[in-house]
Design a protein around this motif. Sequence first.
Motif, mmCIF file in Angstrom:
data_model
loop_
_atom_site.group_PDB
_atom_site.id
_atom_site.type_symbol
_atom_site.label_atom_id
_atom_site.label_comp_id
_atom_site.label_asym_id
_atom_site.label_seq_id
_atom_site.Cartn_x
_atom_site.Cartn_y
_atom_site.Cartn_z
ATOM 1 N N SER A 17 0.820 -1.207 0.000
ATOM 2 C CA SER A 17 0.000 0.000 0.000
ATOM 3 C C SER A 17 0.858 1.263 0.000
ATOM 4 N N VAL A 18 1.980 1.238 0.710
ATOM 5 C CA VAL A 18 2.896 2.381 0.695
ATOM 6 C C VAL A 18 3.453 2.575 -0.715
ATOM 7 N N GLU A 19 3.801 1.478 -1.371
ATOM 8 C CA GLU A 19 4.316 1.570 -2.732
ATOM 9 C C GLU A 19 3.266 2.144 -3.678
ATOM 10 N N GLN A 20 2.026 1.706 -3.545
ATOM 11 C CA GLN A 20 0.960 2.206 -4.412
ATOM 12 C C GLN A 20 0.629 3.663 -4.110
ATOM 13 N N ARG A 21 0.697 4.028 -2.847
ATOM 14 C CA ARG A 21 0.446 5.427 -2.488
ATOM 15 C C ARG A 21 1.480 6.356 -3.104
ATOM 16 N N ASP A 22 2.737 5.934 -3.059
ATOM 17 C CA ASP A 22 3.836 6.802 -3.496
ATOM 18 C C ASP A 22 4.077 6.764 -5.001
ATOM 19 N N ALA A 23 3.472 5.821 -5.690
ATOM 20 C CA ALA A 23 3.612 5.731 -7.151
ATOM 21 C C ALA A 23 2.211 5.550 -7.731
ATOM 22 N N PRO A 24 1.547 6.654 -8.097
ATOM 23 C CA PRO A 24 0.148 6.579 -8.553
ATOM 24 C C PRO A 24 -0.092 5.587 -9.683
ATOM 25 N N GLN A 25 0.922 5.363 -10.530
ATOM 26 C CA GLN A 25 0.734 4.431 -11.636
ATOM 27 C C GLN A 25 0.549 2.989 -11.165
ATOM 28 N N LEU A 26 0.862 2.716 -9.895
ATOM 29 C CA LEU A 26 0.714 1.362 -9.353
ATOM 30 C C LEU A 26 -0.663 1.126 -8.739
ATOM 31 N N ARG A 27 -1.465 2.159 -8.594
ATOM 32 C CA ARG A 27 -2.780 1.994 -7.975
ATOM 33 C C ARG A 27 -3.696 1.178 -8.872
ATOM 34 N N GLY A 28 -4.322 0.190 -8.275
ATOM 35 C CA GLY A 28 -5.179 -0.706 -9.033
ATOM 36 C C GLY A 28 -4.444 -1.805 -9.757
#
Length: 355
Positions: A17-28
């Motif tokens: 979740s920290v990785e997805q938060r900090d890199a918007p392209q990883l969300r979803g």
Amino acid sequence: MDARKIIHVDMDAFYASVEQRDAPQLRGVPVVVAWRGKRSVVCAASYEARKFGVRSAMPAIHAERLCPHAVFLPPDFPRYRAVSRNVREIFLRHTDLVEPLSLDEAYLDVTVNKTGLPSATQVARTIREQIRHELNLTASAGVAPNKFLAKIASDWKKPDGLFVIKPDKAIDFLTRLTVERLPGVGKVTAQRLIHLGVKTVGDIRSLDLAVLQERFGRYGIRLYELARGIDNNPVEPNRPTQSISAEDTFESDVLLNETEAMIHRLAEKVWQASRKESRIARTIVLKLKTAEFSILTRSHTPGSPVSSCDELTNIALALREKVRMEPKQKFRLVGVGLSNFRDPIAEPEDVLLFQ
């Protein structure tokens, strides 16, 4: 005496979740936090990756087969620790009685809270809202009269959920749970309970304490208490980790030279758990229990802390070679552990962890 009010907060898929938060392209996107390599295990998996069966502690190679299109990222523990400190600052606004279990979960005793909120449920709701608004992350929480029940409750509505077990509803809640939901009940203990006709926590209450003690020793007392919702362990703030270990019982007794695969698996489990700690372990411990229930331990403290899962595994296997027993001696259990934890003050932390 009034019941305690305990909250267990568990961050949802924290590292991912920290990785997805900090890199918007990883969300979803399916995200797996793991080093590449044959010996690597999954540190965390986003909920998108979990839909494909990816789970923490799974070999990374297996995870890649299950979800080949996932984004694999090496863990960034200094960053996760920094976020964990932010989460703990939120906890401390509400109570000084905070017991971290790892970077992503903690117990809080809010029998008396610092913010004057009227209930433990409201405290838990407020904490979750603050984590969401200030850190852009989600957390699940369980509220109950003791630690054991609070931890079960926090998992009940994951992710991003809140579940409350009231004191007068605890027994009803526990009755239908499978025995595997109890802390300390693994596959072997579950099978032993099933052989006694016990499948649910409610079934355990049909057994006398003497029977549980005879079959499970000291843990029989714990089973007796947990089945009745009893857990008097207090929330212990600032309790430093003294050791991390994992052990398992073989389905049938084995020779010493047949323990290698289990040692590999346990070392991977211990190594992953140790990565959540801010302190550094200095001593490696191997534990063996003979078919006659005698316990043997061997330990080693290298000149510098272990820096990889492979190194931990190799030392554990070397400790096995120091066991001097008859060739036909069989063993029922093996365990691997790390102990003698120290604050990382002698060398930069990143060097110790990732060299």
